[in-house]
Scaffold this active site. Structure first.
Site, mmCIF file in Angstrom:
data_model
loop_
_atom_site.group_PDB
_atom_site.id
_atom_site.type_symbol
_atom_site.label_atom_id
_atom_site.label_comp_id
_atom_site.label_asym_id
_atom_site.label_seq_id
_atom_site.Cartn_x
_atom_site.Cartn_y
_atom_site.Cartn_z
ATOM 1 N N SER A 1 -10.800 -1.096 0.860
ATOM 2 C CA SER A 1 -9.441 -1.612 0.740
ATOM 3 C C SER A 1 -9.298 -2.768 -0.239
ATOM 4 O O SER A 1 -8.248 -2.945 -0.833
ATOM 5 C CB SER A 1 -8.940 -2.051 2.112
ATOM 6 O OG SER A 1 -9.763 -3.072 2.635
ATOM 7 N N ASN B 1 0.819 -1.216 0.000
ATOM 8 C CA ASN B 1 0.000 0.000 0.000
ATOM 9 C C ASN B 1 0.854 1.268 0.000
ATOM 10 O O ASN B 1 0.383 2.332 0.367
ATOM 11 C CB ASN B 1 -0.910 0.001 1.231
ATOM 12 C CG ASN B 1 -1.790 -1.225 1.264
ATOM 13 O OD1 ASN B 1 -2.430 -1.539 0.267
ATOM 14 N ND2 ASN B 1 -1.804 -1.935 2.384
ATOM 15 N N HIS C 1 -7.060 4.253 2.950
ATOM 16 C CA HIS C 1 -6.551 4.117 1.578
ATOM 17 C C HIS C 1 -6.768 5.370 0.733
ATOM 18 O O HIS C 1 -6.418 5.377 -0.443
ATOM 19 C CB HIS C 1 -7.185 2.901 0.896
ATOM 20 C CG HIS C 1 -6.780 1.626 1.570
ATOM 21 N ND1 HIS C 1 -5.616 0.961 1.265
ATOM 22 C CD2 HIS C 1 -7.357 0.943 2.588
ATOM 23 C CE1 HIS C 1 -5.500 -0.092 2.041
ATOM 24 N NE2 HIS C 1 -6.550 -0.125 2.863
ATOM 25 N N HIS D 1 -13.639 -2.835 6.837
ATOM 26 C CA HIS D 1 -12.415 -3.554 7.220
ATOM 27 C C HIS D 1 -12.594 -4.355 8.522
ATOM 28 O O HIS D 1 -13.364 -3.958 9.410
ATOM 29 C CB HIS D 1 -11.304 -2.513 7.417
ATOM 30 C CG HIS D 1 -9.943 -3.093 7.576
ATOM 31 N ND1 HIS D 1 -9.311 -3.182 8.787
ATOM 32 C CD2 HIS D 1 -9.097 -3.622 6.669
ATOM 33 C CE1 HIS D 1 -8.116 -3.730 8.617
ATOM 34 N NE2 HIS D 1 -7.960 -3.997 7.344
ATOM 35 N N GLU E 1 -15.692 2.967 5.139
ATOM 36 C CA GLU E 1 -14.388 3.359 4.604
ATOM 37 C C GLU E 1 -14.672 4.377 3.505
ATOM 38 O O GLU E 1 -15.764 4.386 2.928
ATOM 39 C CB GLU E 1 -13.681 2.138 3.994
ATOM 40 C CG GLU E 1 -13.316 1.104 5.029
ATOM 41 C CD GLU E 1 -12.697 -0.161 4.414
ATOM 42 O OE1 GLU E 1 -11.910 -0.057 3.458
ATOM 43 O OE2 GLU E 1 -13.012 -1.246 4.920
ATOM 44 N N LYS F 1 0.194 3.432 4.962
ATOM 45 C CA LYS F 1 -0.067 3.107 3.555
ATOM 46 C C LYS F 1 0.590 4.184 2.682
ATOM 47 O O LYS F 1 1.822 4.174 2.573
ATOM 48 C CB LYS F 1 -1.564 2.928 3.359
ATOM 49 C CG LYS F 1 -2.066 1.871 4.382
ATOM 50 C CD LYS F 1 -3.446 1.410 4.197
ATOM 51 C CE LYS F 1 -3.949 0.618 5.397
ATOM 52 N NZ LYS F 1 -3.194 -0.590 5.710
ATOM 53 N N ASP G 1 -13.254 5.855 7.662
ATOM 54 C CA ASP G 1 -11.900 5.294 7.653
ATOM 55 C C ASP G 1 -11.245 5.686 6.328
ATOM 56 O O ASP G 1 -11.647 5.219 5.260
ATOM 57 C CB ASP G 1 -12.000 3.764 7.788
ATOM 58 C CG ASP G 1 -10.646 3.065 7.751
ATOM 59 O OD1 ASP G 1 -9.713 3.599 7.117
ATOM 60 O OD2 ASP G 1 -10.526 1.971 8.318
HETATM 61 C C1 LIG Z 1 -9.476 0.219 5.696
HETATM 62 C C2 LIG Z 1 -8.396 -0.091 6.677
HETATM 63 N N1 LIG Z 1 -8.491 0.384 7.934
HETATM 64 C C3 LIG Z 1 -7.554 0.116 8.857
HETATM 65 C C4 LIG Z 1 -6.453 -0.641 8.555
HETATM 66 C C5 LIG Z 1 -5.444 -0.949 9.621
HETATM 67 O O1 LIG Z 1 -4.366 -0.085 9.525
HETATM 68 P P1 LIG Z 1 -2.919 -0.512 10.079
HETATM 69 O O2 LIG Z 1 -2.296 -1.311 9.006
HETATM 70 O O3 LIG Z 1 -2.244 0.802 10.319
HETATM 71 O O4 LIG Z 1 -3.131 -1.276 11.315
HETATM 72 C C6 LIG Z 1 -6.297 -1.126 7.266
HETATM 73 C C7 LIG Z 1 -5.064 -1.893 6.911
HETATM 74 O O5 LIG Z 1 -5.053 -3.002 6.517
HETATM 75 C C8 LIG Z 1 -7.295 -0.874 6.299
HETATM 76 O O6 LIG Z 1 -7.196 -1.380 5.063
#
Ligand SMILES: Cc1ncc(COP(=O)(O)O)c(C=O)c1O
Length: 396
Positions: free
Chosen positions: A190, A49, A218, A142, A186, A246, A215
């Site tokens: 993702s 990412n 991405h 997620h 989100e 990311k 969220d």
């Molecule tokens: C949409 C989303 N939120 C949260 C996370 C978690 O973030 P981190 O990798 O910093 O724990 C991810 C990562 O995989 C994600 O894709």
């Protein structure tokens, strides 16, 4: 060997029978968008990412080293004990400014933030409104957001992916019910690379007096003004979270919102309270990435162009359309075994594209998740499309 290992082995074999067993693989970073395998060969990265290639930007490495050598490699305790440095406050102020919010609060990871924000908001509902929170969540959210709901003991009211008419029906059906209404989504999904309609969600949240959490893991760095994400500047978004892990090329996460929200989270979010503060090395990289974002418009435009180009090529090859609108472009394989075969074919051709399988995605929706970044070359992209063309033609 312990007496419990047979249980582990049996469980792992059951996963393997369904093509769902995961294994770690080691690839070392080697220049822009390249990984080196243990046999010495290079693979082009189409999976991480690191969308802007910032994880290898010299300014991030330099500031990380500088802050680490000045302030130490660890923070030594939670923010609420002796862990808070002016460096945390500096990064929080930059995040709040980027996101157009009053305040921000750092977390050790995005997973940790999501897993603890929701229980903190649920507690607010119980204590202040005398009723459990009502959580309306997009079906494709997620895993960390689902975990947050489970940790809060809340069963989710799930709306069909990106279906705001369905969400509104669900909100209306519970119009008379007490408790804080949380809408959780989100902004860029993702695994699908499509986007939520944040202005419409914000308007809906305002109409129903709901607290909208977005969220932006991405989207941050890649979309919106100066890479601020899709929720930036939109009234009616009560909380945005995002990560440095990311497009920002580092590690750690943040929540941005009102000062009162951040004050509550630092009193109620267990992932913040009971975890050691981010160390200066990590903060230095985040701070440098935030400085670079406004200058990266060209990379953002390149990612958008490449996304469109790749989707067009995939369409010509007859792959099912995925709804992707961003730098994340899934190639839908269907069964997990097919996704694994396609990933293996690409790897033979020196390209790393990881197969995404259940439970990360629904059964029958296994895919290759292609993550574009601004440092892949045009030749690498052409080659990717060529090999995918062979996979589409059944030359597997
Ligand atoms: C949409 C989303 N939120 C949260 C996370 C978690 O973030 P981190 O990798 O910093 O724990 C991810 C990562 O995989 C994600 O894709």
């Amino acid at each position: 060997m312990t007496q419990f290992d047979t249980l582990f082995e049996q469980a792992l074999s059951a996963l393997a029978r369904e093509d769902r067993r995961r294994r770690l693989r080691t690839v070392d970073g080697e220049g822009p968008a390249q990984f080196r395998r243990s046999d010495g060969s290079l693979l082009t990265d189409f999976s991480s990412n690191d969308y802007l290639g910032l994880s290898r930007h010299p300014l991030l490495a330099e500031r990380s080293a500088e802050w680490g050598s000045k302030a130490g490699t660890g923070s030594g305790s939670s923010r609420l004990v002796t862990g808070t440095r002016s460096l945390h406050e500096r990064v929080e102020a930059k995040i709040a400014a980027l996101k157009g919010k009053e305040a921000a609060l750092l977390f050790a990871s995005g997973w940790q933030a999501n897993a603890s924000i929701i229980p903190a908001l649920a507690r607010l509902s119980t204590e202040q409104m005398g009723a459990p929170a009502l959580v309306f969540s997009d079906r494709l959210n997620h895993a960390s957001l689902h975990h947050g709901c489970a940790a809060a003991g809340l069963s989710q009211i799930r709306f069909r992916h990106n279906d705001l008419t369905h969400l509104e029906t669900l909100l209306e059906a519970r119009a008379g019910q007490p408790g804080l209404r949380l809408i959780i989504t989100e902004s860029v999904f993702s695994m699908d690379g499509d986007c939520a309609d944040i202005p419409a969600l914000a308007a809906l949240a305002q109409r129903h007096n709901a607290f909208l959490c977005v969220d932006e893991a991405h989207a941050t760095g890649v979309l919106g003004p100066d890479g601020a994400g899709l929720a930036a500047g939109i009234e009616g978004v009560s909380l945005v979270m995002g990560t440095f892990s990311k497009a920002l090329g580092g590690m750690g996460a943040y929540v941005a919102g009102s000062q009162a929200l951040c004050n509550w989270l630092l009193n109620a979010a267990s992932g913040f309270i009971y975890s050691t503060a981010l160390p200066p090395t990590v903060l230095g990289a985040a701070d440098a990435a935030l400085d670079l974002l406004p200058e990266m418009e060209e990379q953002r435009r390149l990612l958008a162009r490449r996304g469109n180009w790749l989707r067009e090529r995939l369409k010509e090859q007859g792959w099912a359309e995925s709804g992707s609108m961003t730098q994340i472009v899934p190639v839908m394989a269907g069964e997990a075994s097919r996704a694994l075969e396609m990933a293996a074919t690409l790897e033979q051709e020196r390209m790393l594209v990881v197969a995404i399988r259940p439970p990360t995605v629904p059964k029958g929706a296994s895919r290759l998740r292609i993550a574009l970044n601004a440092v892949q070359t045009e030749e690498e992209l052409e080659r990717l499309v060529q090999v995918l063309g062979c996979c589409a033609g059944g030359v597997l």
